[in-house]
Motif scaffolding. Sequence first.
Motif, mmCIF file in Angstrom:
data_model
loop_
_atom_site.group_PDB
_atom_site.id
_atom_site.type_symbol
_atom_site.label_atom_id
_atom_site.label_comp_id
_atom_site.label_asym_id
_atom_site.label_seq_id
_atom_site.Cartn_x
_atom_site.Cartn_y
_atom_site.Cartn_z
ATOM 1 N N ILE A 1 0.838 -1.204 0.000
ATOM 2 C CA ILE A 1 0.000 0.000 0.000
ATOM 3 C C ILE A 1 0.872 1.252 0.000
ATOM 4 N N LEU A 2 0.618 2.149 -0.928
ATOM 5 C CA LEU A 2 1.353 3.404 -1.054
ATOM 6 C C LEU A 2 0.389 4.575 -1.007
ATOM 7 N N ALA A 3 0.840 5.702 -0.431
ATOM 8 C CA ALA A 3 0.089 6.961 -0.483
ATOM 9 C C ALA A 3 0.816 7.877 -1.456
ATOM 10 N N LEU A 4 0.129 8.326 -2.476
ATOM 11 C CA LEU A 4 0.742 9.126 -3.539
ATOM 12 C C LEU A 4 0.061 10.483 -3.648
ATOM 13 N N VAL A 5 0.864 11.505 -3.975
ATOM 14 C CA VAL A 5 0.346 12.849 -4.239
ATOM 15 C C VAL A 5 1.019 13.360 -5.506
ATOM 16 N N GLY A 6 0.246 13.949 -6.403
ATOM 17 C CA GLY A 6 0.805 14.467 -7.643
ATOM 18 C C GLY A 6 1.735 15.646 -7.398
ATOM 19 N N GLY A 7 2.747 15.772 -8.266
ATOM 20 C CA GLY A 7 3.685 16.885 -8.148
ATOM 21 C C GLY A 7 4.492 17.053 -9.420
ATOM 22 N N GLY A 8 5.339 18.081 -9.442
ATOM 23 C CA GLY A 8 6.160 18.326 -10.626
ATOM 24 C C GLY A 8 5.436 19.137 -11.670
ATOM 25 N N LEU B 1 4.357 18.091 -14.686
ATOM 26 C CA LEU B 1 3.265 17.354 -15.323
ATOM 27 C C LEU B 1 2.809 16.244 -14.375
ATOM 28 N N PRO B 2 2.067 16.593 -13.324
ATOM 29 C CA PRO B 2 1.680 15.578 -12.332
ATOM 30 C C PRO B 2 0.711 14.555 -12.903
ATOM 31 N N LYS B 3 0.944 13.280 -12.564
ATOM 32 C CA LYS B 3 0.045 12.206 -12.999
ATOM 33 C C LYS B 3 -1.272 12.275 -12.255
ATOM 34 N N TYR B 4 -1.201 12.639 -10.949
ATOM 35 C CA TYR B 4 -2.391 12.747 -10.115
ATOM 36 C C TYR B 4 -2.573 14.188 -9.668
ATOM 37 N N SER B 5 -3.780 14.517 -9.285
ATOM 38 C CA SER B 5 -4.085 15.865 -8.821
ATOM 39 C C SER B 5 -3.263 16.199 -7.579
ATOM 40 N N THR B 6 -2.823 17.444 -7.474
ATOM 41 C CA THR B 6 -2.003 17.863 -6.340
ATOM 42 C C THR B 6 -2.820 18.096 -5.076
ATOM 43 N N ASN B 7 -4.134 18.065 -5.179
ATOM 44 C CA ASN B 7 -4.983 18.262 -3.996
ATOM 45 C C ASN B 7 -5.653 16.956 -3.546
ATOM 46 N N LYS B 8 -5.092 15.813 -3.971
ATOM 47 C CA LYS B 8 -5.639 14.521 -3.588
ATOM 48 C C LYS B 8 -4.553 13.607 -3.029
ATOM 49 N N ILE B 9 -4.933 12.789 -2.043
ATOM 50 C CA ILE B 9 -4.100 11.672 -1.607
ATOM 51 C C ILE B 9 -4.645 10.424 -2.287
ATOM 52 N N ASN C 1 -9.386 20.801 -0.462
ATOM 53 C CA ASN C 1 -9.621 22.050 -1.204
ATOM 54 C C ASN C 1 -8.325 22.807 -1.495
ATOM 55 N N LYS C 2 -7.192 22.268 -1.011
ATOM 56 C CA LYS C 2 -5.878 22.861 -1.285
ATOM 57 C C LYS C 2 -4.891 21.750 -1.593
ATOM 58 N N ASP C 3 -3.713 22.141 -2.084
ATOM 59 C CA ASP C 3 -2.680 21.161 -2.401
ATOM 60 C C ASP C 3 -2.215 20.414 -1.150
ATOM 61 N N VAL C 4 -1.948 19.132 -1.317
ATOM 62 C CA VAL C 4 -1.378 18.313 -0.251
ATOM 63 C C VAL C 4 0.138 18.424 -0.336
ATOM 64 N N ILE C 5 0.761 18.821 0.777
ATOM 65 C CA ILE C 5 2.205 19.051 0.778
ATOM 66 C C ILE C 5 2.972 17.851 1.311
ATOM 67 N N ASN C 6 2.374 17.115 2.239
ATOM 68 C CA ASN C 6 3.048 15.962 2.825
ATOM 69 C C ASN C 6 1.992 14.942 3.250
ATOM 70 N N VAL C 7 2.362 13.674 3.263
ATOM 71 C CA VAL C 7 1.443 12.617 3.690
ATOM 72 C C VAL C 7 2.240 11.451 4.249
ATOM 73 N N LYS C 8 1.706 10.836 5.297
ATOM 74 C CA LYS C 8 2.264 9.604 5.853
ATOM 75 C C LYS C 8 1.105 8.691 6.238
ATOM 76 N N ILE C 9 1.373 7.380 6.220
ATOM 77 C CA ILE C 9 0.321 6.431 6.577
ATOM 78 C C ILE C 9 0.818 5.438 7.618
ATOM 79 N N ARG C 10 -0.107 5.001 8.456
ATOM 80 C CA ARG C 10 0.102 3.920 9.413
ATOM 81 C C ARG C 10 -0.933 2.845 9.131
ATOM 82 N N THR C 11 -0.901 1.789 9.903
ATOM 83 C CA THR C 11 -1.885 0.719 9.711
ATOM 84 C C THR C 11 -3.286 1.151 10.110
#
Length: 302
Positions: free
Chosen positions: A7-14, A16-24, A41-51
Amino acid sequence: MLKKTNILALVGGGNLPKYSTNKIVIWDDHQGKIISQIRFNKDVINVKIRTDSIIGVLNDKIYIIHIETLEIIDIFDTLKNQSGIFAMSNNNNELSIAFPQAKNKGNVKLISYNIEKNNFNKNITKIINAHETNIAYITMNNKGTLLVTASDKGNYIRLFNIMNKEMIVELKRGSKCVKINCLALDFNNEFLACISDVGTLHIFDIHEVNKIVGNNEDPEENKIEDENKIKEKEKEKHKIKIKERSFIKYKIQEERSIVGFCQNNSFVVLTSNGTFYKASFDVKCGIYDKVEKNFIKIGHEK
């Protein structure tokens, strides 16, 4: 990444982002597909996940989200946080997070939850006055007992006992003002690594900090310590001897990089241009057995 699972948590960036920058985006690598998405409603800057939870950081807020139901557990305001600064523990049945307090620069807010049968019960809220200027980086140990902070000046690194909010020691990184890109603790609270935008890696020997915050202690036992145990730890505080300066100073060529510890006294550094460093170290001998590899630069074809 969720530990060693698929399981990975991804956020678009760069550019030409593949995914939206305001979604996890929660990605299942076994199935090779998206299994869920969380929109803000705003860009996601950082994300981490636990179980048990997902923590998403925006410019001025931090969200705690239930990983199974995707329901919002809590939302906290933060100081303007363009770097997505926050830290979390990785202790079973307990979640602790630390982030820049909304009202006062230099302050760190700590929130702790007991987790029982998928219910998050808030039990501790603390404010630590860490620095006089803005916070540049925060990390904490897996048990949620030790907090490490650096200010935007980058000269000093401070270690705090989370239980009583007192500073244990102040480490000297250097005299020049720099931006701290990463702070990392090893699993046993024995070493602390710091890497900055001038491309210098420092490693400090902090093993004596365990005399205060402990290493393998049960967090539930910590909460019910009697007065005698607390007094004993206060006595130990005055006995610890931590060298204020690093025993390793290693030059990395790139300005943007992160560092982490591996088993058997080794570390890895990954830079923004795709260079990978790995080395073993010893407190007396310093660095040995170095490996450097140049991978494909990000954004370039083979």
